[in-house]
Design a protein around this motif. Structure first.
Motif, short mmCIF file in Angstrom:
data_model
loop_
_atom_site.label_atom_id
_atom_site.label_comp_id
_atom_site.label_asym_id
_atom_site.label_seq_id
_atom_site.Cartn_x
_atom_site.Cartn_y
_atom_site.Cartn_z
N LEU A 35 24.95 5.30 -13.66
CA LEU A 35 25.97 6.20 -13.12
C LEU A 35 27.29 5.95 -13.84
O LEU A 35 27.74 4.80 -13.91
CB LEU A 35 26.16 5.96 -11.62
CG LEU A 35 25.00 6.30 -10.69
CD1 LEU A 35 25.31 5.87 -9.27
CD2 LEU A 35 24.69 7.79 -10.74
N PRO A 36 27.92 6.98 -14.37
CA PRO A 36 29.26 6.83 -14.95
C PRO A 36 30.24 6.33 -13.89
O PRO A 36 30.02 6.50 -12.68
CB PRO A 36 29.61 8.25 -15.40
CG PRO A 36 28.31 8.96 -15.50
CD PRO A 36 27.42 8.35 -14.45
N GLN A 37 31.32 5.73 -14.32
CA GLN A 37 32.26 5.07 -13.42
C GLN A 37 32.73 5.98 -12.29
O GLN A 37 32.81 5.57 -11.14
CB GLN A 37 33.46 4.54 -14.20
CG GLN A 37 34.32 3.58 -13.39
CD GLN A 37 35.28 2.80 -14.27
OE1 GLN A 37 35.40 3.08 -15.46
NE2 GLN A 37 35.97 1.86 -13.69
N ALA A 38 33.01 7.22 -12.62
CA ALA A 38 33.52 8.15 -11.60
C ALA A 38 32.48 8.50 -10.55
O ALA A 38 32.81 9.00 -9.47
CB ALA A 38 34.03 9.43 -12.27
N GLN A 39 31.22 8.23 -10.85
CA GLN A 39 30.13 8.59 -9.94
C GLN A 39 29.53 7.38 -9.22
O GLN A 39 28.54 7.49 -8.50
CB GLN A 39 29.02 9.31 -10.72
CG GLN A 39 29.45 10.62 -11.35
CD GLN A 39 28.34 11.24 -12.18
OE1 GLN A 39 27.16 11.11 -11.86
NE2 GLN A 39 28.72 11.91 -13.26
N GLN A 40 30.14 6.21 -9.40
CA GLN A 40 29.58 4.98 -8.83
C GLN A 40 29.99 4.83 -7.37
O GLN A 40 30.85 4.03 -7.00
CB GLN A 40 30.02 3.78 -9.67
CG GLN A 40 29.41 3.78 -11.07
CD GLN A 40 30.05 2.77 -12.01
OE1 GLN A 40 30.83 1.91 -11.59
NE2 GLN A 40 29.73 2.88 -13.30
N THR A 41 29.33 5.62 -6.52
CA THR A 41 29.58 5.60 -5.08
C THR A 41 28.27 5.30 -4.36
O THR A 41 27.18 5.56 -4.90
CB THR A 41 30.11 6.96 -4.59
OG1 THR A 41 29.07 7.94 -4.74
CG2 THR A 41 31.34 7.38 -5.37
N PRO A 42 28.34 4.80 -3.13
CA PRO A 42 27.10 4.55 -2.39
C PRO A 42 26.30 5.82 -2.15
O PRO A 42 25.06 5.79 -2.14
CB PRO A 42 27.57 3.91 -1.07
CG PRO A 42 29.03 4.21 -0.98
CD PRO A 42 29.52 4.33 -2.37
N GLU A 43 27.02 6.95 -1.99
CA GLU A 43 26.32 8.22 -1.78
C GLU A 43 25.46 8.59 -2.99
O GLU A 43 24.31 9.03 -2.84
CB GLU A 43 27.33 9.35 -1.50
CG GLU A 43 28.05 9.23 -0.17
CD GLU A 43 29.23 8.26 -0.20
OE1 GLU A 43 29.80 8.00 0.86
OE2 GLU A 43 29.57 7.75 -1.31
N ASN A 44 25.99 8.38 -4.18
CA ASN A 44 25.24 8.71 -5.39
C ASN A 44 24.09 7.72 -5.64
O ASN A 44 23.06 8.09 -6.19
CB ASN A 44 26.17 8.77 -6.60
CG ASN A 44 26.99 10.04 -6.63
OD1 ASN A 44 26.55 11.06 -6.10
ND2 ASN A 44 28.16 9.99 -7.25
N VAL A 45 24.30 6.46 -5.25
CA VAL A 45 23.21 5.49 -5.35
C VAL A 45 22.05 5.93 -4.45
O VAL A 45 20.89 5.97 -4.88
CB VAL A 45 23.68 4.07 -4.97
CG1 VAL A 45 22.49 3.12 -4.88
CG2 VAL A 45 24.69 3.55 -5.99
N ILE A 46 22.36 6.29 -3.22
CA ILE A 46 21.32 6.74 -2.28
C ILE A 46 20.65 8.02 -2.77
O ILE A 46 19.44 8.19 -2.68
CB ILE A 46 21.92 6.92 -0.87
CG1 ILE A 46 22.29 5.56 -0.28
CG2 ILE A 46 20.92 7.65 0.05
CD1 ILE A 46 23.08 5.62 1.00
N ALA A 47 21.43 8.91 -3.34
CA ALA A 47 20.89 10.18 -3.83
C ALA A 47 19.88 9.96 -4.96
O ALA A 47 18.97 10.77 -5.16
CB ALA A 47 22.03 11.08 -4.31
N GLN A 48 20.02 8.85 -5.66
CA GLN A 48 19.14 8.55 -6.80
C GLN A 48 18.04 7.54 -6.43
O GLN A 48 17.36 7.01 -7.30
CB GLN A 48 19.97 7.97 -7.96
CG GLN A 48 20.95 8.96 -8.55
CD GLN A 48 20.31 9.82 -9.62
OE1 GLN A 48 19.09 9.81 -9.78
NE2 GLN A 48 21.12 10.56 -10.36
#
Length: 305
Positions: A257-270
């Motif tokens: 995940l690029p720095q701007a996308q490094q959120t828990p929501e994006n981790v869960i989404a993936q």
């Protein structure tokens, strides 16, 4: 290929009963000189007696082998050092260490006294560390050594009421993984045995008809496969009732995940992609994980330029 241990010296801890007894007798049968270590305590670690260890020595000597008993408490380094010192004085070398000694103090974690947790860690983990430390430099100077640690499915997969035992049995695998790297240049090979057997550790947990199938000797066949001259390295061998399998630790390829996308929501989404076992791999060292993640990050940065 016939495996033999002629001219070799082995220490087997907890060798008065059960698996250790079986390991010691089998090593002697195939030519090894054996130190039969046993504190002689009960299953929970209480008490001490040399009777069981002396009986194993007697059985070895009756068949023309060489052995001596030592009652070192593996959780006490000075006692372990004395055992190794006596071994070197008697036979002048030390080729094999099988870390087998163990105790049980089973209770659910909510009911477990921390003293019982600590004692199990001291015997299983620090007992393995103490014995290995005492023989390590001898093996390095010889440019030869074979060490077996004893793990368990309780550590690798969990078992109700065994948080202490499970923690210790998983810890010895981490210990093994680093020793494999540090011992390689001196031909010190370190492997793990994860046994299932009918012993006094399990006799009241397993139905009698099944208990009869789970012989110590079936596990010992695996133990000896892990400590002979051409043994593997970093193997976790599971053995019991005639069954043999290996356990391996793999890591999925994962995502970036690029720095701007490094959120828990994006981790869960993936999550599904993170857990995808396609292209998973066995990492040789901890640094290989860092290398993998940095490679993903650098590749992304370069693609953005």
């Amino acid at each position: 290929m016939t495996i033999n241990f002629e001219g070799q010296v082995a220490i087997v801890t907890g060798a008065g009963n059960g698996l250790g007894r079986s390991h010691a007798l089998a090593l002697a049968e195939r030519g090894a000189k054996v130190v039969v270590n046993d504190l002689g305590g009960a299953r929970d670690g209480s008490g001490a007696s040399s009777d069981a260890a002396m009986e194993v020595v007697r059985l070895i000597e009756e068949k023309g082998g060489e052995a001596f008993a030592h009652g070192a408490n593996v959780a006490k380094f000075d006692e372990v050092e004395d055992m190794v010192k006596q071994t070197m004085e008697k036979w002048g070398r030390l080729d094999i260490l099988i870390n087998n000694a163990g105790i049980l103090r089973d209770k659910s974690f909510t009911k477990m006294d921390l003293a019982d947790f600590q004692l199990v860690m001291d015997v299983h983990l620090m007992g393995t560390v103490n014995c290995t430390k005492a023989v390590w430099n001898i093996m390095r100077e010889q440019n030869y050594g074979r060490i077996v640690v004893t793990s368990s499915s309780s550590g690798m997969y969990g078992n109700f009421g065994q948080s202490n035992y499970g923690a210790a049995k998983m810890a010895v695998l981490g210990f093994m993984n680093t020793l494999v790297l540090e011992g390689a240049k001196n031909d010190i090979r370190v492997n793990a045995l994860a046994p299932t057997a009918g012993t006094r550790m399990t006799e009241d947990l397993i139905p009698a008809e099944i208990y009869q199938l789970m012989t110590a000797e079936s596990v010992t066949a695996g133990a000896l496969a892990l400590c002979h001259k051409d043994a593997p390295n970093r193997m976790i061998l599971c053995a019991g009732a005639g069954g043999y399998a290996s356990t391996r630790l793999f890591e999925t390829n994962g995502i970036f995940l690029p720095q701007a996308q490094q959120t828990p929501e994006n981790v869960i989404a993936q999550w599904k992609t993170i857990c995808d076992i396609n292209n998973q791999s066995e990492l040789e060292t901890g640094g290989k994980q860092t290398e993998k993640f940095l490679t993903k990050a650098i590749t992304y940065v370069q693609s953005e330029q």
